[in-house]
Design an enzyme around this catalytic site. Structure first.
Site, PDB file in Angstrom:
ATOM      1  N   TYR A   2     -17.315  16.832 -14.720  1.00 17.47           N
ATOM      2  CA  TYR A   2     -17.618  15.409 -14.644  1.00 17.47           C
ATOM      3  C   TYR A   2     -18.661  15.177 -13.536  1.00 17.47           C
ATOM      4  O   TYR A   2     -18.514  15.690 -12.419  1.00 17.47           O
ATOM      5  CB  TYR A   2     -16.329  14.649 -14.348  1.00 17.47           C
ATOM      6  CG  TYR A   2     -16.515  13.171 -14.215  1.00 17.47           C
ATOM      7  CD1 TYR A   2     -16.882  12.401 -15.313  1.00 17.47           C
ATOM      8  CD2 TYR A   2     -16.329  12.525 -12.993  1.00 17.47           C
ATOM      9  CE1 TYR A   2     -17.068  11.031 -15.188  1.00 17.47           C
ATOM     10  CE2 TYR A   2     -16.508  11.155 -12.871  1.00 17.47           C
ATOM     11  CZ  TYR A   2     -16.879  10.422 -13.978  1.00 17.47           C
ATOM     12  OH  TYR A   2     -17.065   9.076 -13.856  1.00 17.47           O
ATOM     13  N   ASP A  13      -8.495  19.246 -13.938  1.00 25.11           N
ATOM     14  CA  ASP A  13      -8.747  17.869 -14.357  1.00 25.11           C
ATOM     15  C   ASP A  13      -8.416  17.803 -15.849  1.00 25.11           C
ATOM     16  O   ASP A  13      -9.151  18.334 -16.680  1.00 25.11           O
ATOM     17  CB  ASP A  13     -10.214  17.523 -14.074  1.00 25.11           C
ATOM     18  CG  ASP A  13     -10.564  16.085 -14.451  1.00 25.11           C
ATOM     19  OD1 ASP A  13      -9.885  15.512 -15.327  1.00 25.11           O
ATOM     20  OD2 ASP A  13     -11.533  15.547 -13.882  1.00 25.11           O
ATOM     21  N   LYS A  17      -9.103   6.850 -18.921  1.00 21.38           N
ATOM     22  CA  LYS A  17      -9.523   7.379 -20.220  1.00 21.38           C
ATOM     23  C   LYS A  17      -8.357   7.364 -21.212  1.00 21.38           C
ATOM     24  O   LYS A  17      -7.880   6.302 -21.543  1.00 21.38           O
ATOM     25  CB  LYS A  17     -10.139   8.767 -20.026  1.00 21.38           C
ATOM     26  CG  LYS A  17     -11.098   8.854 -18.821  1.00 21.38           C
ATOM     27  CD  LYS A  17     -12.355   8.008 -18.981  1.00 21.38           C
ATOM     28  CE  LYS A  17     -13.158   7.871 -17.685  1.00 21.38           C
ATOM     29  NZ  LYS A  17     -13.508   9.122 -17.021  1.00 21.38           N
ATOM     30  N   ARG A  64       0.843  -1.203   0.000  1.00 26.01           N
ATOM     31  CA  ARG A  64       0.000   0.000   0.000  1.00 26.01           C
ATOM     32  C   ARG A  64       0.873   1.246   0.000  1.00 26.01           C
ATOM     33  O   ARG A  64       0.583   2.228  -0.668  1.00 26.01           O
ATOM     34  CB  ARG A  64      -0.957   0.007   1.217  1.00 26.01           C
ATOM     35  CG  ARG A  64      -1.625   1.360   1.427  1.00 26.01           C
ATOM     36  CD  ARG A  64      -2.875   1.321   2.304  1.00 26.01           C
ATOM     37  NE  ARG A  64      -2.814   0.418   3.426  1.00 26.01           N
ATOM     38  CZ  ARG A  64      -2.072   0.621   4.530  1.00 26.01           C
ATOM     39  NH1 ARG A  64      -1.341   1.718   4.666  1.00 26.01           N
ATOM     40  NH2 ARG A  64      -2.066  -0.271   5.493  1.00 26.01           N
TER      41      ARG A  64
HETATM   42  C1  LIG Z   1     -13.965   9.530 -15.770  1.00 22.86           C
HETATM   43  C2  LIG Z   1     -13.624  10.875 -15.272  1.00 22.86           C
HETATM   44  C3  LIG Z   1     -13.314  11.079 -13.917  1.00 22.86           C
HETATM   45  C4  LIG Z   1     -13.395   9.970 -12.879  1.00 22.86           C
HETATM   46  O1  LIG Z   1     -12.434   8.997 -13.099  1.00 22.86           O
HETATM   47  P1  LIG Z   1     -12.646   7.425 -12.721  1.00 22.86           P
HETATM   48  O2  LIG Z   1     -11.372   6.813 -13.187  1.00 22.86           O
HETATM   49  O3  LIG Z   1     -13.852   6.950 -13.456  1.00 22.86           O
HETATM   50  O4  LIG Z   1     -12.833   7.352 -11.248  1.00 22.86           O
HETATM   51  C5  LIG Z   1     -12.953  12.360 -13.524  1.00 22.86           C
HETATM   52  N1  LIG Z   1     -12.915  13.372 -14.417  1.00 22.86           N
HETATM   53  C6  LIG Z   1     -13.210  13.216 -15.712  1.00 22.86           C
HETATM   54  C7  LIG Z   1     -13.143  14.375 -16.635  1.00 22.86           C
HETATM   55  C8  LIG Z   1     -13.575  11.962 -16.182  1.00 22.86           C
HETATM   56  O5  LIG Z   1     -13.894  11.813 -17.479  1.00 22.86           O
END
Ligand SMILES: *Cc1c(COP(=O)(O)O)cnc(C)c1O
Length: 385
Positions: free
Chosen positions: A105, A177, A202, A53
């Site tokens: 998001y 983000d 993504k 961890r």
């Molecule tokens: C998918 C997404 C998240 C969250 O990420 P996870 O890996 O699904 O927890 C946060 N911000 C954006 C812009 C996203 O597309």
């Protein structure tokens, strides 16, 4: 880390940063260290790894590589994008205030609105397209301005440098983000952001086969806290997930080039199609953010949204009737996806200031043959026009 030079190009860093051949066997790919603990040479001594961890060599390779891609001194990996966001937000205290861009998001909205509000953290949505408005309406309790650009799902462009400047003027941090753009197309830290958050699920992972998150920063104090919280909270990615993400990020540059090219082909179709009332894509000259997008991004990526002239039911019909675009949440994988944000990814924002139009369709344009994608979407649009 002999191979990793800060002057190396993006593609070189993607292949080599943190990924020197393994010392014992010379394995060219960082192995999956599928172990929970590490033998210690003596009481009170360790090899740099004690318990998985706290640290794992496969995770270290990923953290070094991702930090290098964002041009960051520090990188911390998490089990998901939401775990990354949550760990950043844990620094806030009751009474602190977050400004959240008003197109975000859905999960970020849910985390802040449904979880953090219960712990006394306040927030408000803001249209961040005009930095002067943020400055004029500044709330003295604001500690963090949290933005996405391009935004999800409306593809609005926010001027990162301008918003970071307003945040810094008032002693707050700017968190970006960067999931939609990826570090290949946009480098928020260079533009003045304090922290970059990613869902590596993504574009960085890129193959729709792993969930992960990441935070990059040059702020030593935040980095130390994030590292502490990563271990204390424990929302860490396993070694197999780190391995898959590392494998994906090696091809980020070539994939993003093709995603961007294919998205342009789709935008050309949408712009000419009578069933479509609006095309939302930062690379369009008529897009209000195209000037900022051209200045802060090297290309526009694979995300395209559009509004269907005939309304919500027709939009749902388009989303459910394509052959190659798979009806699914998520984005950024090599295969094309289509969705109806109002009923899917952004359903949790219904009735809130972050609610999205119900005639909206969002595409994650993949790297299939462009002509096949254009034909597929044209066929579905023809059915409703
Ligand atoms: C998918 C997404 C998240 C969250 O990420 P996870 O890996 O699904 O927890 C946060 N911000 C954006 C812009 C996203 O597309």
């Amino acid at each position: 880390m002999a191979v990793d030079q800060p002057t190396d190009g993006f593609e070189t860093r993607a292949l080599h940063a943190g990924q020197d051949p393994e010392q014992v066997t010379g394995a060219v790919v960082p192995p999956v260290f599928q172990t929970s603990t590490f033998a210690q040479p003596a009481v009170g001594e360790h090899t740099g790894y004690e318990y998985a961890r706290t640290g794992n060599p496969t995770r270290t390779a990923l953290e070094v590589a991702l930090a290098a891609l964002e041009g960051a001194e520090h990188g911390v990996a998490f089990a998901s994008g939401m775990a990354a966001s949550d760990t950043v937000l844990r620094r806030l205290e009751p009474g602190d205030h977050i400004v959240l861009g008003d197109d975000a998001y859905g999960g970020t909205f849910r985390l802040i609105n449904n979880i953090y509000t219960g712990h006394g953290v306040k927030w408000s949505p803001a249209d961040l397209t005009d930095p002067a408005v943020l400055d004029a309406h500044w709330n003295p309790a604001t500690q963090v301005v949290w933005l996405e650009t391009p935004t999800n799902p409306l593809l609005t462009v926010i001027d990162i440098a301008a918003i970071a400047e307003v945040a810094h003027k008032h002693g707050a941090k700017c968190v970006v983000d960067n999931t939609f753009a990826s570090p290949y197309l946009q480098q928020p830290l260079v533009l003045g952001a304090d922290l970059v958050v990613h869902s590596t699920t993504k574009y960085i992972g890129g193959h729709s086969d792993v969930v992960g998150g990441f935070v990059a920063t040059n702020d030593d104090e935040w980095a130390a806290d994030l590292r502490y919280l990563q271990n204390a909270i424990g929302a860490v990615p396993g070694p197999q997930d780190c391995f898959l993400t590392l494998r994906g990020l090696k091809t980020l540059a070539v994939r993003m080039d093709r995603h961007s090219d294919n998205a342009r082909a789709i935008v050309d179709l949408l712009g000419d199609h009578p069933a479509v009332s609006h095309v939302l894509y930062p690379g369009l000259d008529g897009h209000p953010g195209s000037g900022v997008a051209k200045a802060q991004m090297s290309d526009f990526g694979g995300m395209v949204s559009f509004r269907v002239a005939a309304g919500a039911e027709a939009a749902k019909k388009v989303a459910a009737s394509t052959r190659l675009f798979t009806l699914a949440e998520s984005l950024g994988g090599v295969e094309s996806l289509i969705e109806h944000p109002g009923a899917m990814t952004h359903a949790s924002a219904a009735g809130s200031p972050l609610e999205v139009p119900d005639d909206l369709v969002r595409l994650s344009v993949g790297i299939e043959t462009a002509a096949d994608l254009v034909a597929d979407l044209a066929h579905s649009l023809d059915q409703i026009s």
